[in-house]
Design an enzyme around this catalytic site. Structure first.
Site, PDB file in Angstrom:
ATOM      1  N   CYS A 151      -8.113  -1.709 -13.466  1.00 52.50           N
ATOM      2  CA  CYS A 151      -7.529  -2.779 -12.655  1.00 52.50           C
ATOM      3  C   CYS A 151      -6.789  -3.759 -13.650  1.00 52.50           C
ATOM      4  CB  CYS A 151      -8.384  -3.700 -11.808  1.00 52.50           C
ATOM      5  SG  CYS A 151      -8.022  -4.890 -11.087  1.00 52.50           S
ATOM      6  N   ASP A 262       0.281 -10.539  -6.319  1.00 56.68           N
ATOM      7  CA  ASP A 262      -0.791  -9.999  -7.479  1.00 56.68           C
ATOM      8  C   ASP A 262      -0.190  -9.111  -8.405  1.00 56.68           C
ATOM      9  OD1 ASP A 262      -3.272  -9.822  -7.922  1.00 56.68           O
ATOM     10  OD2 ASP A 262      -4.085  -8.803  -6.094  1.00 56.68           O
ATOM     11  N   ASN A 263      -0.859  -8.931  -9.426  1.00 58.47           N
ATOM     12  CA  ASN A 263      -0.265  -7.916 -10.194  1.00 58.47           C
ATOM     13  C   ASN A 263       0.908  -8.063 -10.883  1.00 58.47           C
ATOM     14  OD1 ASN A 263      -2.876  -6.175 -10.181  1.00 58.47           O
ATOM     15  ND2 ASN A 263      -2.026  -5.253  -8.229  1.00 58.47           N
TER      16      ASN A 263
HETATM   17  N1  MTE Z   1      -5.916  -0.394  -1.577  1.00 55.61           N
HETATM   18  C1  MTE Z   1      -6.317  -1.193  -0.328  1.00 55.61           C
HETATM   19  N2  MTE Z   1      -5.589  -0.496   0.770  1.00 55.61           N
HETATM   20  N3  MTE Z   1      -6.872  -2.381  -0.581  1.00 55.61           N
HETATM   21  C2  MTE Z   1      -7.114  -2.824  -1.509  1.00 55.61           C
HETATM   22  O1  MTE Z   1      -7.835  -4.148  -1.464  1.00 55.61           O
HETATM   23  N4  MTE Z   1      -7.259  -2.825  -4.057  1.00 55.61           N
HETATM   24  C3  MTE Z   1      -6.286  -2.319  -5.078  1.00 55.61           C
HETATM   25  C4  MTE Z   1      -6.326  -0.899  -5.277  1.00 55.61           C
HETATM   26  N5  MTE Z   1      -6.102  -0.140  -3.906  1.00 55.61           N
HETATM   27  C5  MTE Z   1      -6.771  -2.259  -2.701  1.00 55.61           C
HETATM   28  C6  MTE Z   1      -6.143  -1.090  -2.736  1.00 55.61           C
HETATM   29  C7  MTE Z   1      -6.705  -2.616  -6.431  1.00 55.61           C
HETATM   30  S1  MTE Z   1      -6.384  -4.365  -6.968  1.00 55.61           S
HETATM   31  C8  MTE Z   1      -7.333  -1.794  -7.390  1.00 55.61           C
HETATM   32  S2  MTE Z   1      -7.685  -2.367  -8.965  1.00 55.61           S
HETATM   33  C9  MTE Z   1      -7.708  -0.676  -6.953  1.00 55.61           C
HETATM   34  O2  MTE Z   1      -7.369  -0.450  -5.774  1.00 55.61           O
HETATM   35  C10 MTE Z   1      -9.209  -0.513  -7.286  1.00 55.61           C
HETATM   36  O3  MTE Z   1      -9.830   0.792  -6.640  1.00 55.61           O
HETATM   37  P1  MTE Z   1     -11.274   1.265  -6.661  1.00 55.61           P
HETATM   38  O4  MTE Z   1     -11.913   0.054  -5.858  1.00 55.61           O
HETATM   39  O5  MTE Z   1     -11.606   2.589  -5.894  1.00 55.61           O
HETATM   40  O6  MTE Z   1     -11.887   1.249  -7.981  1.00 55.61           O
END
Ligand code: MTE
Length: 849
Positions: A151, A262-263
C-alpha cells in the site's frame, strides 16, 4: 551470505527478549521442479469465525484472523500483520496474514453466485465485453505469478502468488485510449472505489496487469476481492481494484473520487490548506503514484528485543526485507552503524528468481516466468553484525538501491497525504544496564512505543537531521529548551495489575473506570465536579480515553490524575482496548447521530469561508432524517488523523447549526495558520486541509452545562432555573454562547433575558456577528449585545478595550438569579474570573465552558 560467516551463530539473547526467529524465510512447503527449489505458500489456516468486533458491522459475514492489527478501528477493515509474524511466514504470505485496505464494507458474494460474477470491458474498445468469472477461467489461459502488494501509505508489505488470466483481449483499443479505468463493487460514500493505470503499462509484456481470482492457490478471501480483483505488479496496492466490476478504456485518467483524493504525493511545499482550497493539485496526474519506490525495513532486531552485552566475537544476524517498484530489481541493501558515515553490504535473497528457473504449472496456471526480467516481489536481506559493534552504536540503519540506482533518501519527503514514506529505516539502540534494547520507529495502530513517539514526547525535532536525537553541542542545548514538561499521572508506589474483566465491571455510571496510556483511573469521585460533565466520564468508562484526554486537558487536570489512579491494565487488556476503544457504530438507521461511547462517521459536505482564518464546516450525518443529538451549550468531539504522522487529533467544538437540524451539522472553526516562527494549530490546519467528501470521527455529547429552554438548565446533571444570563466570550468562544443565546431569543415563551459581552481584537475577528445581531431583533427586547475591540480601526464605533471589571459591573449587577457563562481564550477567561469574583459573583453562578 553475511559479511562475517565465521560469526554465524545465533545471537546471545537475554531472557527478556523475544525468542529469536529460528525459522528463516524459507517456507516449509517446496516443490522441486527442474531441480529448482520452488517456494510454495506456507500452510494456511483460513479463519472460520466472525470476530465479535465485526459482528455489529456490515462485514458480519467476513471471518478474520485475530492476529491482524486494526489500524482504523473496527470498520472499515484496515489491518496489518505484526512485522515479525509476517517475515516468519516467509516469501509467500498466507491470506489470513495479508494486509487489508478496505475503504468500505466488503461486498457479500455467496459461493453459489461466484461463477456468475460479471464484469465488463467498455469505453474506447472496439468490442465491448461482458464476461463472467466462469467464462474468464474457461476461455483464457491461466498463469501463476509471485507478486508483492504494497500500500502506498504503508511501510509494511505482503506478497502472494496468484493465478491469473493471460492473453486477455483488449481488442484493438481505440487510438485515443490512454488509461484503463477500473471500478469495484464496494459501495462507498463517494461512489464505487475506482482508479486507473496507463494502458501503455497494461500492454507492456514485461509488466501487464492481472485479473486474479486465486491467491496462494485458493479462491480469494472476501477481504482481498472475492471473487475477482485486479493485481498490478510493481505498482502501489491502491491500483489493484478488488471486487472488480468494470474495466473502462479512456483518454483521460479516472475521475473517480478515490483516484483523485487518494494515492498522490503532492509537492512538499503544498500545505494542507493550499491543497484543500485549490483542486488543481489533486487533478494533476503528475502527482499520482503508480510505481512503488525503493523501500526496506529491519525485522530482526524486532521492536523491544534486547541483547545481553556479551561483546567479543558474538554476532547478531540482522534481517529484513526490501522492494522497489515498476519491476525494478533491488541491487543492494546497506546497513550503517554510524548514522550513515559508512555502510556495510548485506546479502540479498531474491526468492522470486527461483520461479524464473522453474518450468512448471502451479495451481492450474503456467508459471510463465523464465523470460521475464521484471522483479515484482520483495526480497530478503541479512547481515551478521558483531555484538560489540552494536554496543558502540546509537542506531542501526538500512537503505536499499534498485537497478536504476535509485536509493532510499535519508530524510523523509513530507507530503500532505504522508504517502510513499521511504527514508532510511532506523532502529534506535538504547543502553539499559547490562542490555541493549532495540527500538523501531513506531508501533502499529494505537499501540504505544517507538523512538519517534519518544522523541516527540521529549519535545525533540524529528527533522533535525539526527532523527530528533540530541546531537553534540548546539543542537543539544536547543533540545533542552524544547523539552515538554512531562506530568506524572501515576500514583507513586502503586503496583496493581488490572485485567480487562475487572475493568469491564466498571462500565456503568456507578463507578466508572477508564484507561489513559495503559493506566486505569477511577472517575467515580469526579463525576460531580468534572468540568466536562459526568457524561464524558461515563462515556469513557471501561474504554481507552487517551486521545480525548490528552488532547483536551490542561496540565493542572493531568497533575490531578495520580489521585484517581487505581492500577495498570495488563497486556491482554491493552490489546483488547486498542481495537474496541475505537469501534464505530454503523448507524444508517439510527435517529440520533451522536453516541457518547462510540465514534460515528460524518463526511465533510461543504466549507464556507467566513473570514480569512475562519470557516464553517458542514458535515453530513448518516442519513437525511438524522438529528445530531446535542442540547444548546453542549459540545462534541471531532477526531482526525494527522495527515503525516497518522496520530489521532481530537478537539471539542460546539456546532453553530440549530440543535434540531436534520442530516447535517455546521461547525465554526478558526484556523490557526503556522508561520516561520509559530507552529500552526494541528487540528484546525488538518481540518482545513480535508477535501470535500472526507470523513471525520465524531463522538459526544460532552459538557457539564445544558440549556433546556424557558429558564431551565442543568449543571453536572442537576436541574436548575435561571432568570437572566450574562454571557462573556471572545474569539471562537462565541460558539456555545451563541447556541444558548439563540435558544433563548428564538423561543417567544422563554422569559429569560441575556446580555452578551463579546471581546475581540479586530472587527473581522468578531464571529457570528450578523447572526447575533439578527437574534437580538428576534428576541424583542430580551437580549443585548455589547462588542468591544482592543484594536478596533478608525471606523469602529463600538466600545474599545478589554472586558474589564468596570465593563461587567456597568452592564450587569450581581444578582442571585443570574448565571454567567464564560468562553474564550485561556488568558481572557482567567482575567474575567478574577473580575467576576471581585464584583461579588460566586463561583456557583459562573459556568466556564
Ligand atoms: N479495491 C476496492 N474495490 N476497494 C478498496 O477499498 N483498496 C485499495 C486496493 N483495491 C480497495 C481496492 C488499496 S488502497 C489497496 S492498498 C489494496 O486494494 C489492498 O489490497 P488488500 O486489501 O487485498 O491487501
Amino acid at each position: 551470505m553475511g559479511e562475517h560467516p565465521k560469526y554465524r551463530t545465533e545471537p546471545q539473547v537475554s531472557s527478556k527478549s523475544p525468542a529469536p526467529t529460528s525459522r528463516s524465510y524459507s517456507p516449509s512447503d517446496r516443490r522441486d521442479t527442474n531441480g529448482v527449489d520452488l517456494p510454495l505458500p506456507p500452510p494456511s489456516h483460513p479463519p472460520t469465525t466472525v470476530l465479535e468486533l465485526d459482528q455489529k458491522t456490515p462485514d458480519a459475514h467476513v471471518p478474520r484472523d485475530p492476529r491482524l492489527i486494526r489500524l482504523t478501528g473496527a470498520h472499515p477493515f484496515n489491518a496489518e500483520a505484526p512485522l515479525t509474524a509476517l517475515l516468519r511466514a516467509g516469501f509467500l504470505t498466507p491470506p489470513e496474514l495479508f494486509f487489508v485496505r478496505n475503504h468500505g464494507p466488503v461486498p457479500r458474494v455467496p459461493d453459489a453466485q461466484i461463477p456468475d460474477w460479471e464484469f465488463t470491458v467498455e469505453g474506447l474498445v472496439d468490442n465491448p465485453l461482458r464476461l463472467t468469472l466462469r467464462g474468464l477461467v474457461a476461455e483464457y489461459e491461466q498463469q501463476t505469478y509471485p507478486v508483492t502488494l504494497v500500500c502506498a501509505g504503508n511501510r509494511r508489505k505482503e506478497q502472494n502468488a496468484v493465478r491469473k488470466t493471460n492473453g486477455f483481449s483488449w481488442g484493438p483499443a481505440g487510438k485515443r485510449a490512454r488509461y484503463v479505468c477500473m471500478e469495484g463493487a464496494d459501495a462507498l460514500p463517494n461512489g464505487h472505489y475506482g482508479t486507473c493505470v496507463k494502458l501503455n503499462w497494461v500492454m507492456d509484456p514485461n509488466r501487464g496487469i492481472m485479473l486474479a481470482h486465486r491467491m496462494n492457490g485458493e479462491p480469494l478471501e472476501p477481504d482481498h476481492g472475492r471473487p475477482l480483483r485486479v493485481v498490478v505488479p510493481g505498482q502501489i496496492g491502491g491500483r489493484s481494484v478488488k471486487w472488480l466490476k468494470r474495466l473502462v478504456l479512456t483518454e483521460a485518467p479516472s475521475d473517480n473520487w478515490y483516484h483523485i483524493f487518494d494515492n498522490r504525493v503532492l509537492p512538499t511545499m503544498v500545505s494542507p490548506d493550499v491543497a484543500a482550497n485549490d483542486p488543481k493539485w489533486w487533478t494533476d496526474e503528475r502527482y499520482a503514484i503508480y510505481d512503488l519506490s525503493p523501500n526496506s525495513a529491519i525485522a530482526c532486531p524486532a521492536h523491544g528485543e534486547t541483547l545481553g552485552l556479551v561483546g567479543g566475537t558474538q554476532a547478531y544476524r540482522a534481517k529484513g526485507y526490501a522492494y522497489s517498484g515498476g519491476g525494478r530489481r533491488i541491487t543492494r541493501v546497506e546497513l550503517s552503524l554510524d548514522q550513515g558515515g559508512t555502510w556495510r553490504l548485506a546479502g540479498i535473497d531474491c526468492v522470486e528468481d527461483r520461479y524464473r528457473k522453474a518450468d512448471t504449472t502451479l495451481y492450474g496456471g503456467k508459471v510463465d516466468f523464465q523470460w521475464r526480467e521484471a522483479s515484482f516481489c520483495w526480497c530478503f536481506w541479512e547481515l551478521d553484525i558483531l555484538v560489540q559493534d552494536m554496543l558502540g552504536a546509537k542506531d542501526l540503519l538500512v537503505r536499499c538501491m534498485d537497478e536504476s540506482m535509485c536509493v532510499q533518501p535519508r530524510d523523509l519527503y513530507w507530503n500532505v497525504l504522508g504517502m510513499m514514506n521511504n527514508p532510511w529505516f532506523r532502529v534506535a539502540i538504547r543502553k539499559e544496564g547490562d542490555l541493549i534494547r532495540f527500538e523501531h520507529p513506531t508501533q502499529p495502530a494505537l499501540m504505544p512505543g517507538g523512538w519517534m513517539e519518544r522523541v516527540n514526547k521529549a519535545g525533540g525535532n524529528l527533522t533535525n537531521g539526527f532523527w530528533g536525537e540530541p546531537n553534540a553541542g548546539e543542537e543539544e542545548a536547543r533540545q533542552v529548551k524544547r523539552v515538554v514538561k512531562r506530568i506524572p499521572m501515576k500514583k507513586e508506589g502503586l503496583d496493581r495489575t488490572i485485567s480487562i474483566g475487572e475493568l469491564r465491571k466498571h462500565e456503568g455510571r456507578e463507578s466508572p473506570w477508564f484507561v489513559l496510556q495503559g493506566e486505569v483511573y477511577d472517575g467515580t469521585r469526579f463525576l460531580e465536579e468534572h468540568p466536562g460533565g459526568a457524561q464524558s466520564i461515563v462515556g469513557a468508562a471501561a474504554a481507552d480515553a487517551t486521545d480525548e484526554f490528552m488532547a483536551i486537558h490542561s496540565e493542572t487536570a493531568k497533575a490531578m490524575m495520580p489521585i484517581y489512579h487505581v492500577g495498570t491494565l495488563d497486556a491482554t487488556g491493552r490489546k483488547a482496548l486498542s481495537t474496541s476503544g475505537v469501534q464505530r457504530e454503523q448507524g444508517r438507521g439510527r435517529e440520533v447521530f451522536l453516541q457518547p461511547r462510540m465514534w460515528s462517521t460524518a463526511r465533510l459536505h461543504a466549507k464556507k469561508k467566513v473570514s480569512w482564518d475562519t470557516r464553517i464546516f458542514t458535515y453530513k450525518l448518516e442519513h437525511d432524517e438524522q438529528v445530531l443529538g446535542l442540547h444548546p451549550g453542549q459540545h462534541l468531539l471531532l477526531r482526525l488523523r494527522d495527515p503525516v504522522t497518522r496520530e489521532a487529533i481530537v478537539r471539542a467544538y460546539t456546532p453553530v447549526s440549530e440543535t434540531d437540524k436534520k442530516g447535517y451539522v455546521d461547525v465554526l472553526i478558526k484556523v490557526y495558520f503556522g508561520s516561520q516562527t509559530r507552529k500552526g494549530g494541528t487540528m484546525s490546519v488538518a481540518m482545513d486541509s480535508l477535501p470535500l467528501g472526507h470523513e471525520v470521527d465524531v463522538k459526544g455529547p460532552i459538557g457539564k452545562f445544558e440549556y433546556h429552554g424557558r429558564g431551565e438548565y442543568s449543571l453536572n446533571g442537576t436541574k436548575k432555573t435561571v432568570k437572566s444570563f450574562m454571557m462573556i466570550c471572545g474569539g471562537s468562544g462565541v460558539t456555545p454562547i451563541y447556541q444558548v443565546f439563540r435558544a433563548v431569543m428564538r423561543d417567544p415563551h422563554d422569559p429569560t433575558t441575556c446580555i452578551v459581552l463579546d471581546g475581540n481584537r479586530l472587527e473581522e475577528d468578531v464571529l457570528c456577528r450578523e447572526d447575533l445581531d439578527a437574534l437580538v431583533s428576534e428576541g424583542q427586547g430580551k437580549g443585548k449585545l455589547i462588542y468591544t475591540l482592543t484594536k478596533g480601526g478608525e471606523k469602529w464605533k463600538g466600545l474599545r478595550g478589554r472586558i474589564t471589571r468596570e465593563l461587567i459591573e456597568g452592564q450587569c449587577s450581581c444578582r442571585p438569579e443570574t448565571v454567567v457563562l464564560v468562553c474564550g481564550p485561556e488568558g481572557m477567561v482567567e482575567s474575567i474570573g478574577v473580575s467576576l469574583n471581585e464584583s461579588g459573583w460566586r463561583n456557583e453562578q459562573i459556568v466556564y465552558f
